[in-house]
Design a protein around this motif. Structure first.
Motif, PDB file in Angstrom:
ATOM      1  N   UNK A  42       1.079  -1.140  -0.034  1.00 57.59           N
ATOM      2  CA  UNK A  42       0.050   0.141  -0.056  1.00 57.59           C
ATOM      3  C   UNK A  42       0.833   1.241   0.065  1.00 57.59           C
ATOM      4  N   UNK A  43       2.021   1.353   0.727  1.00 58.47           N
ATOM      5  CA  UNK A  43       2.771   2.293   0.850  1.00 58.47           C
ATOM      6  C   UNK A  43       3.441   2.787  -0.426  1.00 58.47           C
ATOM      7  N   UNK A  44       4.048   1.734  -1.151  1.00 56.90           N
ATOM      8  CA  UNK A  44       4.874   2.088  -2.630  1.00 56.90           C
ATOM      9  C   UNK A  44       3.754   2.169  -3.388  1.00 56.90           C
ATOM     10  N   UNK A  53       2.442   8.331 -11.259  1.00 57.74           N
ATOM     11  CA  UNK A  53       2.492   7.230 -12.230  1.00 57.74           C
ATOM     12  C   UNK A  53       3.897   6.455 -11.922  1.00 57.74           C
ATOM     13  N   UNK A  54       3.867   5.454 -12.686  1.00 54.82           N
ATOM     14  CA  UNK A  54       5.333   4.720 -12.332  1.00 54.82           C
ATOM     15  C   UNK A  54       4.990   3.268 -11.990  1.00 54.82           C
ATOM     16  N   UNK A  55       6.209   2.876 -11.428  1.00 49.47           N
ATOM     17  CA  UNK A  55       6.260   1.188 -11.241  1.00 49.47           C
ATOM     18  C   UNK A  55       6.474   1.192  -9.635  1.00 49.47           C
ATOM     19  N   UNK A  56       5.548   0.497  -8.850  1.00 50.54           N
ATOM     20  CA  UNK A  56       5.849   0.383  -7.341  1.00 50.54           C
ATOM     21  C   UNK A  56       6.994  -0.655  -7.211  1.00 50.54           C
ATOM     22  N   UNK A  57       7.056  -1.756  -8.243  1.00 49.23           N
ATOM     23  CA  UNK A  57       8.212  -2.777  -7.890  1.00 49.23           C
ATOM     24  C   UNK A  57       9.468  -1.927  -8.287  1.00 49.23           C
ATOM     25  N   UNK A  58       9.573  -0.936  -9.119  1.00 49.18           N
ATOM     26  CA  UNK A  58      10.876  -0.197  -9.283  1.00 49.18           C
ATOM     27  C   UNK A  58      11.263   0.491  -7.942  1.00 49.18           C
ATOM     28  N   UNK A  61      12.536  -1.883  -5.495  1.00 49.18           N
ATOM     29  CA  UNK A  61      13.734  -2.170  -5.811  1.00 49.18           C
ATOM     30  C   UNK A  61      14.690  -1.221  -5.520  1.00 49.18           C
ATOM     31  N   UNK A  62      14.310   0.080  -5.570  1.00 48.31           N
ATOM     32  CA  UNK A  62      15.317   1.126  -5.359  1.00 48.31           C
ATOM     33  C   UNK A  62      15.541   1.324  -3.900  1.00 48.31           C
ATOM     34  N   UNK A  63      14.424   1.146  -3.187  1.00 47.00           N
ATOM     35  CA  UNK A  63      14.504   1.201  -1.522  1.00 47.00           C
ATOM     36  C   UNK A  63      15.551   0.106  -1.054  1.00 47.00           C
ATOM     37  N   UNK A  64      15.331  -1.149  -1.529  1.00 48.06           N
ATOM     38  CA  UNK A  64      16.241  -2.196  -1.254  1.00 48.06           C
ATOM     39  C   UNK A  64      17.709  -1.836  -1.699  1.00 48.06           C
ATOM     40  N   UNK A  65      18.004  -1.395  -2.718  1.00 54.27           N
ATOM     41  CA  UNK A  65      19.274  -1.032  -3.184  1.00 54.27           C
ATOM     42  C   UNK A  65      20.004   0.102  -2.220  1.00 54.27           C
ATOM     43  N   UNK A  66      19.116   1.237  -1.758  1.00 51.12           N
ATOM     44  CA  UNK A  66      19.583   2.251  -1.036  1.00 51.12           C
ATOM     45  C   UNK A  66      20.000   1.622   0.375  1.00 51.12           C
ATOM     46  N   UNK A  67      19.150   0.803   0.736  1.00 49.11           N
ATOM     47  CA  UNK A  67      19.405  -0.068   2.212  1.00 49.11           C
ATOM     48  C   UNK A  67      20.734  -0.617   2.035  1.00 49.11           C
ATOM     49  N   UNK A  68      21.112  -1.462   0.859  1.00 50.82           N
ATOM     50  CA  UNK A  68      22.248  -2.096   0.624  1.00 50.82           C
ATOM     51  C   UNK A  68      23.393  -1.196   0.824  1.00 50.82           C
ATOM     52  N   UNK A  69      23.196  -0.145  -0.037  1.00 49.79           N
ATOM     53  CA  UNK A  69      24.434   0.598  -0.170  1.00 49.79           C
ATOM     54  C   UNK A  69      24.506   1.481   1.300  1.00 49.79           C
ATOM     55  N   UNK A  70      23.547   1.964   1.777  1.00 51.13           N
ATOM     56  CA  UNK A  70      23.786   2.448   3.307  1.00 51.13           C
ATOM     57  C   UNK A  70      24.501   1.708   4.238  1.00 51.13           C
TER      58      UNK A  70
END
Length: 109
Positions: A42-44, A53-58, A61-70
């Motif tokens: 629901x959040x995404x 508009x856009x893609x919630x799956x993207x 994915x971006x949130x998970x990548x940011x977590x990994x980089x952090x």
């Protein structure tokens, strides 16, 4: 229960059809099935709607990548601090400058 009428028979030529995905996947990405909490979805999805508009799956994915980089940056910083703390101490004890207090060898004013 409402009965649905079947589509009339159509003669479709599949002789030149190709098997496989209609849309080619991007290189470096893998399609998986994952179970997420409804609150996460629901959040995404609402974030995509608010953005117009856009893609919630993207976004996920971006949130998970940011977590990994952090976390990789934090791990690197922790390693640097550990290495700095492990450096051999010089023969001197703490200085007045490092402790903010006078040592016994410091003159009294």
């Amino acid at each position: 229960m409402k009965k649905v009428a079947a589509e009339p028979y159509r003669d479709i030529d599949f002789s030149r059809a190709k098997r496989g995905a209609v849309v080619k996947p991007e290189p470096g990405k893998t399609k998986i099935s994952i179970r997420l909490d409804n609150a996460v979805l629901d959040y995404f999805r609402s974030a995509v709607d608010e953005a117009g508009g856009g893609n919630y799956q993207t976004l996920i994915n971006d949130a998970l990548l940011a977590y990994i980089h952090q976390h990789s940056v934090l791990d690197a910083l922790r390693q640097v601090v550990r290495e700095e703390l492990a450096l051999p101490k010089s023969g001197r004890g703490p200085t007045r400058r490092s402790t903010g207090r006078r040592t016994s060898a410091s003159p009294v004013n």
